[in-house]
Every structure is written in C-alpha cells, then in structure tokens.
Design a protein around this motif. Structure first.
Motif, PDB file in Angstrom:
ATOM      1  N   CYS A 245       0.832  -1.206   0.000  1.00  0.00           N
ATOM      2  CA  CYS A 245       0.000   0.000   0.000  1.00  0.00           C
ATOM      3  C   CYS A 245       0.864   1.252   0.000  1.00  0.00           C
ATOM      4  N   VAL A 246       2.193   1.099   0.205  1.00  0.00           N
ATOM      5  CA  VAL A 246       3.057   2.284   0.097  1.00  0.00           C
ATOM      6  C   VAL A 246       3.545   2.417  -1.337  1.00  0.00           C
ATOM      7  N   LYS A 295       0.052   2.034  -5.430  1.00  0.00           N
ATOM      8  CA  LYS A 295       0.550   3.246  -6.083  1.00  0.00           C
ATOM      9  C   LYS A 295       1.516   2.862  -7.205  1.00  0.00           C
ATOM     10  N   GLU A 322      -9.005  -3.519  -0.654  1.00  0.00           N
ATOM     11  CA  GLU A 322      -9.626  -4.380   0.345  1.00  0.00           C
ATOM     12  C   GLU A 322     -10.002  -5.748  -0.242  1.00  0.00           C
ATOM     13  N   TRP A 331      -1.571  -9.159   3.907  1.00  0.00           N
ATOM     14  CA  TRP A 331      -1.708  -7.999   4.757  1.00  0.00           C
ATOM     15  C   TRP A 331      -1.045  -6.860   3.988  1.00  0.00           C
ATOM     16  N   PRO A 332      -1.766  -5.786   3.636  1.00  0.00           N
ATOM     17  CA  PRO A 332      -1.137  -4.731   2.838  1.00  0.00           C
ATOM     18  C   PRO A 332       0.152  -4.214   3.494  1.00  0.00           C
ATOM     19  N   ILE A 333       1.241  -4.260   2.747  1.00  0.00           N
ATOM     20  CA  ILE A 333       2.546  -3.946   3.322  1.00  0.00           C
ATOM     21  C   ILE A 333       2.773  -2.445   3.295  1.00  0.00           C
ATOM     22  N   GLY A 334       3.101  -1.894   4.439  1.00  0.00           N
ATOM     23  CA  GLY A 334       3.315  -0.454   4.526  1.00  0.00           C
ATOM     24  C   GLY A 334       4.750  -0.110   4.838  1.00  0.00           C
ATOM     25  N   SER A 335       5.661  -1.008   4.574  1.00  0.00           N
ATOM     26  CA  SER A 335       7.048  -0.767   4.964  1.00  0.00           C
ATOM     27  C   SER A 335       7.976  -1.068   3.800  1.00  0.00           C
ATOM     28  N   GLY A 337      11.199  -1.462   4.544  1.00  0.00           N
ATOM     29  CA  GLY A 337      12.270  -2.210   5.209  1.00  0.00           C
ATOM     30  C   GLY A 337      11.984  -3.693   5.164  1.00  0.00           C
ATOM     31  N   SER A 338      12.258  -4.335   6.218  1.00  0.00           N
ATOM     32  CA  SER A 338      12.074  -5.785   6.247  1.00  0.00           C
ATOM     33  C   SER A 338      10.582  -6.096   6.247  1.00  0.00           C
ATOM     34  N   ILE A 339      10.244  -7.156   5.528  1.00  0.00           N
ATOM     35  CA  ILE A 339       8.844  -7.543   5.419  1.00  0.00           C
ATOM     36  C   ILE A 339       8.647  -8.829   6.191  1.00  0.00           C
ATOM     37  N   SER A 340       7.634  -8.816   7.019  1.00  0.00           N
ATOM     38  CA  SER A 340       7.339 -10.029   7.775  1.00  0.00           C
ATOM     39  C   SER A 340       6.758 -11.074   6.832  1.00  0.00           C
ATOM     40  N   SER A 342       4.697 -13.222   7.252  1.00  0.00           N
ATOM     41  CA  SER A 342       3.268 -13.502   7.451  1.00  0.00           C
ATOM     42  C   SER A 342       2.380 -12.595   6.621  1.00  0.00           C
ATOM     43  N   SER A 343       2.959 -11.530   6.044  1.00  0.00           N
ATOM     44  CA  SER A 343       2.103 -10.633   5.286  1.00  0.00           C
ATOM     45  C   SER A 343       1.971 -11.043   3.821  1.00  0.00           C
TER      46      SER A 343
ATOM     47  N   THR B 292      12.591   2.697  11.170  1.00  0.00           N
ATOM     48  CA  THR B 292      11.775   1.505  11.006  1.00  0.00           C
ATOM     49  C   THR B 292      11.869   0.613  12.235  1.00  0.00           C
ATOM     50  N   LYS B 296       8.910  -0.345  14.932  1.00  0.00           N
ATOM     51  CA  LYS B 296       8.566  -1.747  15.187  1.00  0.00           C
ATOM     52  C   LYS B 296       8.684  -2.066  16.661  1.00  0.00           C
ATOM     53  N   ASP B 318       2.003   4.884   7.201  1.00  0.00           N
ATOM     54  CA  ASP B 318       1.695   3.527   6.737  1.00  0.00           C
ATOM     55  C   ASP B 318       2.439   2.467   7.533  1.00  0.00           C
ATOM     56  N   LEU B 319       3.660   2.803   7.890  1.00  0.00           N
ATOM     57  CA  LEU B 319       4.505   1.834   8.587  1.00  0.00           C
ATOM     58  C   LEU B 319       3.869   1.425   9.917  1.00  0.00           C
ATOM     59  N   TYR B 322       0.900  -0.767   9.349  1.00  0.00           N
ATOM     60  CA  TYR B 322       1.349  -2.100   8.943  1.00  0.00           C
ATOM     61  C   TYR B 322       1.810  -2.904  10.157  1.00  0.00           C
TER      62      TYR B 322
END
Lengths: 570, 724
Positions: A245-246, A295, A322, A331-335, A337-340, A342-343, B292, B296, B318-319, B322
């Motif tokens: 989503c970012v 985006k 949605e 799970w919409p990722i908003g980061s 950096g590192s991505i979990s 689980s998303s 970040t 977290k 957003d972060l 999330y």
C-alpha cells in the motif's frame, strides 16, 4: 478580498401548501414520478444545456439526482426519497408516488393537521403490523433451498427498469448472473454472523449483453503495453503474492516539519533506489511470484523484478485494495524495510483474459467470497442504468437474506393492503376512536384518503390506458387492456393477477379499482401450494418496501405539518 | 448618520412583537406545527425551536434585533422557552399600550407641543421600566416564594437526602418538553428514547447530575444521525460510536486494552524548528533503518503489554498501520479533540507518552474495553467501543433516524436542549426575598442594616401577610429575629467586595441594590453546609420551600469575622426547621429562599394561572399605584400563553372554562386539577419571566434609535443621551 455584506432578511410564507404554486409543483413532480413507475413506465431524458452527458432513465436514483428542485416542500420530499434510495436502493418511486398522493389527498380534505397526522400514523402502524404478522397474505417466506423466489425477485427488479433496454432473453441471462454473483459472495462455512463478500462490477461497454459473465476472484484491467511486459505465466498450483500500500516509486517519505539539509554530492534518489533494490532482493529471496502495488512502482524495480521472473502490477487504486487483500489473504505492506513473511498471501491461479477489447489480469483465489461481474451493454446510458439496476438487485438480495421474506409485486400488495385497511377500520373502529380522540367521520375520510393514495399508486403501474380491476376474494390487482370492444364481457379477460400468484380460472368477482365497493375481508394466510405452483412471480424486496411505506407516510405527515416556510435568500 | 426618532416606542415594539408572535405562535405548544427553513446552500431544516426560527429570519428592524438578542441570551442559559418569551413579551406590550392609550385621552389637551410630549413620554417610559425592574427583582421573588411555592411538586421520588429520579415524573417532564419541540407524530417516541437513555447512562442513581453534565457537554459525540430510515428505527446503542472506520481492524476477544496517542509513533527525520543534516547516503539509509526499527519496537512493546486498540488523534504513517496490523492491534486514527476528551472523561485515561528507551517501560496509561468492533449503520462503517466507564456515566449512544437530514437535526437539537433543560431543572435557583421595599435607598452596606431593621418593623407591602403569620408563630421566633438582626449588623460591617459575591449568585443581578440584598442572603446561607438537606414532607410530593437544599454553596474567601457570623447564624437557621408546614415558609424566607432543585408544575398553563391569581391578589393589597399597575399588567399578560395553548380546545376544555375552574379551586384552597399529563420545570418558567421583564425594560428605556449606514466596525451602543 471578500466583501462584507449585511444579510438580507428572509422571506417568510405561511401555509406553504395552500398556494397555487405549491400545488402546481407538487402535481408536476407527481406526474413525473408516476409516469416512470413500473415495467411499462416511460423513460425520462435528462440533459443539461451547458454540457455533460445525457441520461436516459426511469429510476428515482438517477432521476432525482439530476433534477433541480426549487420549491422548499418538494426539497423535503425529494431528499427523503433520495435518502431512502441511498439506504435500500429499491423502492424510490414507490415512496415518492405514495408521499405525493397522500399529501394531495389529505390536502383536499381540509381537516386539522393534528387529526390527519395522528390517524395516518395509526393507519401506518396497522399496515406495518399486518405486513410483519404471520397471517399476512401478501408476504412470502423465502425458501433458500431453491432459487425460484430469489430469481423472481431479481427478474422483477430488472423488468421494472425499462431504461436498461433488455429483451426477455437478456433479462433471463442477467438475472441468473446476478443471482450467481450474489451466491458467490456467501461464505461456505457460515457461523452465526455471516459476513458477505463483494461482487465487483467491471464495466465492458459496447459489447452484447449476452456476453456478460461472472468470474470468481478479481479482474485487474491492464493496458496492452503493460501486457507485453508481463511474462508468460508459468504453470504452478499456487502463487505467492505481496500487496503493497506504500508507494514503491522511490520518493522520500514524510520527513517531518523541520528542515532537511543535504550535503553536496549526496543523492537521496540513489539511496532510495538502493533501498528499493534491497526490497526487491528480499522479495525474490522469499520466492514471491506476484507483486501488486496500490501506487506506483519505480521502473528500475519493475525491471529488476522482471529479470527475476516476478510479475509486478502497479497503480491498482484504493478501491481494489480491500478485496485484493481478502482474495489473496495478504496484509497490505506499509514498509520498505524488512517484510514479515506472514504478510504474504497466495492465489490459486493467474491468467490473462481478454473480454471484448480489454485485457484483464485474472486472479483466481483458493476460496473467497469475492467475485467479478463483467457487465456489458450496448451504450453508455444503458450501461449506467444496467449497472444501477444490478447494484439494486444485489442489495435487495442482501436485504432478503437478512429478513427472509418477499412481498408480492405488481400492485397486488397495495390493493390487498387497501382491502385489509378498509375492512379493519370499518369493522373495528372503536379502538381507534377511543385512543386517538377523533370522530367516526374523520376516521372514515382519512382512511379513504390513505387507501385511495395506495390504490392510485397501484394504478400508476398502468400507463397504456387500461382498466384496473380488483377481485373480492384476495384483493389482488388485475389489469385489462384498453379499448376493448364493448361487447366482450371484460371480467373474463385477465388471465393472471399483477403478481402472477392467482389465475382467473378461479371463480372470482371483479370490480373497478377506484369504484365504491363494500369492504370485504381479504383472504389471509397464503397457502403453500399457491406459491409453489406459480413459476414466475413478480416480487418486491420486503425490507425496502416496508421502509419505503414508513418513510412515505412520515414525510407526508411532516409536509402536512408545516405552518410556514422561512426562505433564506442570501 | 441618521437619527430616527422612535416616538411611541411601545407601539413600534408592539408591531414588531406581533409579527414575531404570529410566526412563533404557530409552533407553540403540543398543537404547534413545523416550520421549514431553507438555507442559501440549498439545505432544508425543519424546526419548531423558537430560537432557531428567530435566527433564520435575519431580522433587520432594530427593536426586533434587540428582542432576538435577548431571546438568544436567554436560550444560552436555559435552552428552552423562546416561543413563550415572544408571546409573553407581546402581551406585556399590548397591556402597556392599553394603559397609555387611556392616559393619552385624558392628557391630550395638556400636551399640545409634540416635542415636549415626546420627552414626557420618554420620562414616563423610564419610570415604567423602573417599576418593572423593581417588580422583577423584588415582588416576583416574593410572590414566587410566599404563594406559589406551596403548589410546587418535586420530580424526585422521595424527599430524603439522596435525590433519586422518578421515572414516571421524568417521562412527564420530557414528554411535555418534546411536545413543543418535535413533530406531533414523533414526540412520544423521542421522549421515551431520551428517558431510556438517561436511565441507561446513569450507572449510579444518585449521581445523575454528573451524567447530565457529560451528556450535555459532549452531546455531539454521543449521537449518530442516520438519514433515509423511518424515525421509528431510532435506538440506543450501548457503548461509544466513533464516526469513522478502523484503519486496521484485528478482531479480538475478551477485554481489550486501549492506549491513546497524540503524536505519530514513527519518529520523523526532523522536528519543527530543527535541522537535520545529511552528509552521506549511508547516513540516510541508517537513519531510515533506525526509524523503522524503532517504530517496530514501540508497536511490539505495546503488543507485549497486551494492548489491542490504539486510538490516535493524528494520522499515523503507513509503517505504523502495517506494524500494528501484524501485531494484532486495531488502530483508529484522526480522533477529534472532542471525542478524545469524552473518552478521557469516561475512562480517565491519559495519552501515552512515547518512551525514550522503549525496552524498559511499564505502561501505566491503559484502560479496558469490553468490546471493540465495527458497526454498520446505513452501509457506513463506524467504530463501536464498549468502554468500561470509571465514572458514573455508562456510555451509550443515540442513533437518530429520519427520512431527511433536516428532521434528524431537529431531533438532535431538541434532545440537546432537553439535556440543558434537565440540568437547569435540577439546580437550585435563588430568589431574593430578604429586601422587601424601598430600593432607592439601598445602595451601600450600612443600608442593609437599615433595611433589615425595617423588616422588623414590617413594611407596608408584606404587612398583611407576614404580620398574620407572626401572630401565629411562637414567641420564640421573635427572639430569633432579634438575633438575626444582630447577625445582620455584623454582616453589614464586614467589608466584603460585592464583586466576589456576585460569583455565587446564580441569577443575574442588574442593580446594585439587588447585589446588596444578596450579600445578606449569601452570608446567611454560609451556615447551611453542615445541615445537609433536610426536607420535611408532610404531603407526598409537595415540598415546603426549604432553604437548605443547597449544600454546595460554600463561599470563597470568608473573612475571619465572617466565620463568627456563620457560627451565630447556624444556630438560627437550624431553628426554623423545627416548625412545620407553612409557618416554616414564612419564617425561613428571612434567611434565604430558593426554588429547590427539581421543582415542577403540571403543564397546560398551571404556572401562569397561579401567578396570575396571586399577582392580582397582591395588586389588590398593594398600596403603591405603580406597583399595582405593573402587577396587573403582568398578571394579565401572562395568561396569553395558556390562551394560545387552549386555542383549539372546545367546550369544557376551552380556556375560559379551565381558567374559571382553576380560580375556583384556588379560592377554596382545593388542589387544582389538570387534565393534562406532563410537567414543566418551575425554575425555567421563573427564569423566562425574569428574562422577558429584563428585555422589556431594555426596550422601554431606549428613546431613540440611531441608524448608522457605515460598515459595522466596533460594538456600538444605542445610548443616545450624549448625542443630544
């Protein structure tokens, strides 16, 4: 520079309903909505001389949205109807016509508004409690084990909107599609709370109506250029999906209110791009097959992903986010950096489909309640009307699941109600007279006004000059063609009543709808076999119609209660 | 600048008031009808609220503007009575004109010079307005206290120390209020809804006043308007409804821990007023990495503390959303400051301060909610919170439905006004009955002393009534009076700045004389805190007017001497309570008097007829001619309201019949029988009366209206004395 100006005094008019202007504008509105009502309703063409598209419609939602209303009383009326439509989608014209009829009929009587409002409220509660009661003969419980009733409901809604320009075959096709789309949104293993999914209507104008289709999952439109860049999809039983989503365009995120000082030679763009590439590397190492972004994705990142056989689709838009996150289970990722892990989510299959001249990217889910309804119609106006109708039908189905009843359509509910009220107020007026402190004559007059408002509402289904009859057993609605040769004995002619429940084979006695009759008790308790035997019934949404009835009577009371209008002319 | 001579200002004012009356009287009372107001933006508003109508008219006439200003200041105070205000004012003016017409005939030949007549007129108006003011500040209170108070009923179910609300009487009070405020077919429903709401929100019965205060203050946040549904679908929703959707919703069971934040959780590169210098790309990347990681860590920390819901007043990046979603924390963003303050009042929770070092931080600022889920009303999603309240207010919301926005707004306004009215009705209202006459001399401290001595000698006005009661009372009482007098002596020697005192005074006090009378009043009431509320009830519901129902009236800055007085006074003021029934009333009025909280009378012109009757009686006994005249005018004018109320009634229920029956009942000392169910607050009626009289004096004292064509720059006053 704005100029300070003293406010002009308002204009105050007393008794806003008695004037000639009010009567004329009310009559105009009534004529307008009445002529649109029902399957044989006339179409209206709204066009603005200054430009914009021309709208051809017979639906209250489209009609009242484009209609400028100047008279304050009519503003109240149209606002009430529009709000009703916003809540229930269906029954806008019903509400508008009933409200106009009531105001007009009561206005003619010239009784004190207090009595009128009290008695109207009483008659309304009589109607609603009857419609909600078990013994109600114009209400059918919905049998979810067969599609017959639901299909009839959808068909009735489709046929009552002539501006969709559908032929019988197309009506059949679209109504099955709508019902299928609706059924796809119901979760398979339902607990006590059913959370319905969503049917997304995808436009495809200029195609034949028969080409419309329902597909499980989501269709994302892609342009031809984008399509060339998408790699051939490899065969697999599951695809891993990441949904962002970012923005992945490499622009700087919010840096705060203070100043950011960048030394000479430092390129933040490169730094941001580096970050994106790191993200890309992580995605590749996590074996993601599909990257979706709300985006924009930076072209370099796209290129990078393509070389690593990852499909990237960007500019999806917020409205699809949605459903997408539901379909894929992401799970919409908003980061950045590192991505979990689980998303991430997954889809069962991916394919590229072509419908008409448009290319779509089709995500087929494992198991979800989202489907896409690909809707085609010949031209823009007809498509708009059809889309609105489909939404109405889907909404009506949702309401029906909540309250599993449908009402008989085709004017039969109205005439039946009229028979019931007439009988009830004639035979048991004591309770009313005692509670509401009014005279027998007042009750009689207002009941007559209320009933004739409902009758002329039913009568406005007939636009071709035909005669309307009602039988004295069920109190249903029967219409006869106009210009019959006088020699023919007309009561033999109608073959089926308005809703299609009863046929004229029975021994029935008819009379004209708006003629003086002796009140009779309409037969209550609908027999099971009667509903089972008829295959195509005309049905109305129960919740929408009940609320429409209440809103119409309440709004009419409100309008009749007005003592003056203060118009602010500033 | 143009001077516009306003000769015969009463006639002009009457014209204006009559026009307003015709508009307003159409919506007065249970038979009143609705008015439709259209705004220039195209919206329509339905209203029966007098204040709203007067505002919508955008009046230009100067006297009309004065009236509207008076009405709105009255509404700010009480939230009720705008229509009655206009009707009553109109009748007063009518009464005044009748009198002047008579006089004109007799004096016609004496004043031939027009200019001279104008000035004479002005003088007379000033004189009359003075008389009205005297009436308002003295006679009205006296009549209220001595005569009307015995007819008052109480809304509380028992007259014990703990006030408990009686459901049926509250229903009657609200029913009567909404009869005049919302459409005829809805008032039962709305008043039932409000009654249920009050009882549902009151967790602890004796602290309903606190609940009313919160609801009145935060009403906007406690209601949800839904258009397009029939009014009958309006309902009460348990818990709090926030008018926005979740940013992230994670379903959770059991008790939910809540945290409030007022800033973004994600640290920013730079804060306002600072400068962040980037020297290398690596530095940029590390700082972003740090941001970040820190975000977290904070969210993780919240999760470790078992927080399930994050309420934020600002938009979170957003972060944060999330991270919160990954950690199973639901987020609601962009709460308004009003919503925040309501939540804080309900759960007593302070916002969470971001820790400097996130590792070792114990979360102290959390609260619990029973549930937290989305609520769908008319296909719009709202946040539905079941907060566990820490105060006496159990949070509930009202969902108000209606076919059009204008109607929903009308119901909202009516409900809000009803809460205001209830708050007023449950407050004590002071009357000043200590000074009885001769207001001219009463301007400074020593005068009070003189005044009170006069009261011992019993001045003319109260003569007949009080002297009689004196003969009845025990001799002891006289001794007490003497003591009181000494107290007053002490009191008058004190140097207590009257400014300070005015803070304690509830009613507005337009004249110095009145303030002084309060001085004694207040000083004496200082004695009451220890006594608590003692109410002697002989007949159920009929409460004798006890002075002691106001325990919270402790005064700030009591001087040393004052304390002495208090001690002395305490003895005295306990004493009268031993007397029973009406004697208590008369002897108590020397100490202080008030309309106790929750005093009500049946609707349908009961208050008006009572006041009319007693004022006429009073006028008969009164010797001063102008007081007689003023009392007569007011007594007759006040009947204007019930006349309109009974306009549509016929036969036995018509106004003359009701009036005659009521008078007969009063003369024979029988209870008045009202054929209407419903109650209205006495305090609000009394306040209305005083506001109208003040407005009238305001209008009468103006002799010239100056029309200024310039743009309004500053507040200008219409005092033309210096101009001429």
């Amino acid at each position: 520079m704005s100029r300070l100006e003293a406010k002009k005094p308002s204009i105050c008019r007393s008794d806003p309903l008695t004037g000639e202007r009010a009567r004329a504008s009310l009559a105009a509105l009534k004529g307008l909505v009445t002529s649109c009502y029902g399957p044989a309703g006339r179409l209206k063409q709204l066009h603005n001389g200054r430009g914009g598209s021309v709208v051809t419609t017979s639906q209250s939602a489209a009609l009242l949205a484009g209609l400028p209303v100047s008279h304050p009383v009519l503003k109240v009326l149209t606002a009430a109807v529009r709000n009703h439509v916003a809540c229930f989608s269906d029954g806008g014209l019903f509400t508008a016509i009933l409200c106009c009829n009531l105001v007009e009929n009561v206005q003619r009587l010239g009784l004190a508004p207090t009595t009128v409002i009290k008695l109207n409220k009483h008659l309304l509660s009589l109607c609603t409690s009857y419609l909600k009661s078990e013994g109600c003969a114009c209400r059918i419980p919905v049998d979810f084990s067969s599609t017959q009733i639901l299909l009839s409901l959808v068909r009735s809604i489709l046929t009552s909107k002539p501006a969709c320009m559908l032929i019988a075959k197309e009506v059949d096709h679209i109504s099955t599609l709508i019902l299928r789309a609706f059924l796809l949104t119901i979760p398979e293993n339902a607990q006590e709370h059913i959370i319905l999914g969503k049917s997304i209507i995808v436009p495809l104008k200029g195609q034949r109506v028969i080409d419309s289709a329902v597909l499980p999952g989501i269709l994302i439109e892609v342009s031809g250029v984008q399509l060339m860049k998408i790699l051939p999809i490899k065969k697999s039983d599951s695809f891993k999906v990441a949904l962002f989503c970012v923005s992945l365009s490499g622009d700087l995120s919010d840096t705060g209110e203070g100043t950011l000082l960048v030394s000479y030679g430092v390129s933040l763009e490169n730094a941001a791009l580096d970050q994106l590439f790191n993200l890309g590397k992580q995605l590749v190492s996590d074996h993601v097959d599909l990257v979706l972004c709300q985006k924009v994705i930076h072209p370099s990142l796209k290129q990078f992903l393509r070389t690593h056989h990852v499909i990237a689709v960007d500019r999806i838009g917020v409205s699809l986010m949605e459903p997408l996150s539901k379909v894929t289970g992401t799970w919409p990722i908003g980061s950045l950096g590192s991505i979990s892990p689980s998303s991430y989510g997954s889809v069962k299959d991916l394919c590229i489909a072509k419908f008409g001249c448009k290319h779509f990217f089709h995500l087929i889910p494992n198991k979800t309640t989202i489907c896409s309804l690909l809707l085609c119609n010949r031209n823009d106006t007809a498509w708009d009307e059809l889309k609105l109708t489909c939404q109405t039908a889907l909404h009506a189905l949702q309401l029906t699941i909540k309250d599993p009843y449908v009402l008989l359509g085709g004017g039969c509910t109205e005439t039946h109600l009229v028979a019931y009220i007439r009988h009830k107020t004639r035979n048991e007026p004591e309770s009313v007279l005692r509670d509401e402190r009014c005279s027998q004559t007042e009750l009689q007059l207002i009941t007559e006004a209320f009933c004739s408002a409902l009758e002329s509402l039913a009568g406005s289904l007939e636009h071709d000059g035909g005669e309307i009859l009602t039988d004295s057993k069920y109190g249903h609605f029967w219409s006869v063609q106009a210009n019959l040769p006088s020699a023919v004995n007309w009561p033999d002619l109608p073959s089926r009543c308005g809703c299609g429940l009863y046929s004229s084979q029975e021994e029935l006695s008819w009379s004209f709808l708006r003629s003086a009759r002796h009140p009779f008790p309409p037969q209550t308790c609908l027999s099971r076999e009667a509903t089972g035997s008829a295959d195509t019934l005309t049905l109305d949404c129960f919740t929408a119609k009940l609320s429409g009835l209440q809103v119409a009577v309440e709004t009419a009371s409100l309008i009749l209660d007005l003592s003056c209008v203060i118009e602010d002319t500033n | 600048m143009r001077a516009m001579a306003a000769a015969g200002s009463v006639t002009v004012a009457l014209h204006v008031a009559e026009v307003l009356e015709t508009i307003v009287s159409g919506c007065l009372g249970p038979e009143g009808r609705q008015v439709l107001c259209t705004k220039p933006t195209g919206e329509v508003l339905l209203s029966r609220d007098g204040g709203c109508l007067l505002k919508a008219l955008h009046l230009e006439h100067p006297i009309a503007r004065v009236m509207v200003a008076c009405v709105s200041s009255h509404l700010r105070k009480t939230g009720d009575g705008a229509k009655t205000f206009i009707v009553f004012l109109c009748h007063l003016l009518r009464g005044l004109r009748e009198i002047t017409d008579k006089e004109k005939d007799s004096f016609l030949f004496e004043n031939i010079q027009t200019c001279g007549r104008h000035w004479k007129n002005c003088c007379r108006w000033k004189f009359i307005s003075q008389a009205f003011l005297t009436f308002q500040t003295q006679i009205l209170d006296y009549v209220m206290d001595h005569y009307l108070s015995r007819h008052f009923l109480s809304i509380f179910s028992s007259c014990t120390k703990e006030r408990t609300l009686c459901r049926s009487s509250l229903e009657m009070l609200l029913g009567a209020y909404f009869c005049g405020r919302v459409g005829r077919n809805n008032h039962n429903l709305i008043s039932q809804l409000m009654c249920d709401y009050v009882f549902k929100c009151t967790a602890c019965e004796s602290r309903f006043e606190e609940v009313l205060e919160i609801v009145d203050d935060c009403f906007v946040e406690l209601k949800v308007g839904v258009t397009g549904l029939p009014v009958s679908d309006s309902r009460i929703i348990a818990g709090l409804v926030l008018q926005r959707d979740f940013s992230v919703y994670c379903p959770a069971d059991g008790d939910i821990r809540i945290v409030i934040v007022t800033e973004t959780i994600q640290p920013l590169f730079s804060i306002p007023g600072s400068e962040f210098t980037l020297n290398s790309e690596a530095q940029f990347q590390t700082s972003q990495f740090w941001i970040t990681e820190r975000t977290k860590a904070i969210v993780k920390h919240l999760q470790n503390q078992n927080v399930k819901l994050l309420l934020s007043t600002v938009k979170q990046p957003d972060l944060v959303i999330y991270c919160a979603g990954l950690n199973g924390i639901s987020v609601v963003e962009c709460l308004s400051s009003e919503e925040l303050s309501l939540i804080q009042r309900v759960i007593g929770l302070a916002p969470f301060v971001l820790p400097e070092a996130s590792s070792q931080y114990e979360l102290s600022h959390t609260a619990l909610a029973k549930f937290c889920k989305p609520l769908i009303l008319r296909s719009k999603r709202f946040v539905h919170l079941g907060l566990m309240s820490t105060c006496s207010f159990a949070p509930h919301c009202i969902a108000l439905c209606g076919p059009v926005q204008g109607l929903v707004e009308q119901h909202e306004n009516a409900l809000h006004g009803a809460f205001k009215m209830l708050r007023q009705a449950f407050k004590d209202l002071d009357l000043n009955c200590v000074t009885q006459t001769s207001d001219q001399s009463c301007t400074s401290g020593p005068c009070i002393y003189k005044n009170s001595r006069e009261s011992n000698e019993l001045p003319k006005i109260v003569n007949s009534s009080i002297q009689r009661s004196y003969q009845d009372t025990v001799v002891k009482n006289k001794g007490e009076l003497a003591k009181t007098q000494t107290n007053l002596k002490v009191c008058s020697n004190l140097i207590v700045p009257s400014v300070k005192l005015e803070q304690n005074v509830l009613c507005s006090t337009p004249k110095v004389a009145v303030t002084d009378s309060y001085q004694t009043d207040e000083t004496l009431r200082c004695s009451s805190p220890n006594k608590g509320r003692i109410m002697d009830d002989h007949e159920p519901f009929i409460e004798s007017n006890s002075a002691n129902s106001k325990p919270e009236n402790t005064r700030r800055g009591i001087s040393y001497e004052n304390l002495q007085v208090t001690k002395l006074a305490r003895k005295d003021s306990i004493l009268p309570l031993r007397y029973k029934s009406l004697e208590t009333c008369t002897s108590q009025s020397y100490y202080s008097s008030s309309i106790p909280a929750g005093c009500v009378l049946p609707v349908g012109g009961n208050f008006e007829i009572l006041l009319h009757y007693y004022l006429l009686n009073y006028a008969k006994k009164c010797q001063q001619s102008e007081q007689t005249m003023v009392s007569r005018i007011i007594a007759n004018a006040i009947l204007g309201v019930p006349k309109i109320l009974y306009k549509s009634k016929k036969g036995n229920y018509s106004f003359p019949q009701v009036y005659v029956r009521a008078l007969q009942a009063l003369q024979t000392n029988q209870p008045m029988i009202s054929n209407q169910t419903g109650l209205e607050s006495v305090a609000s009626k009394y306040q209305l009366l005083t506001s109208v009289l003040q407005c009238l004096t305001n209008i009468l004292t103006v002799d010239l209206v100056i029309n200024i064509k310039r743009q309004p720059q500053e507040v200008y006053d219409q005092d033309s004395e210096e101009e001429l």
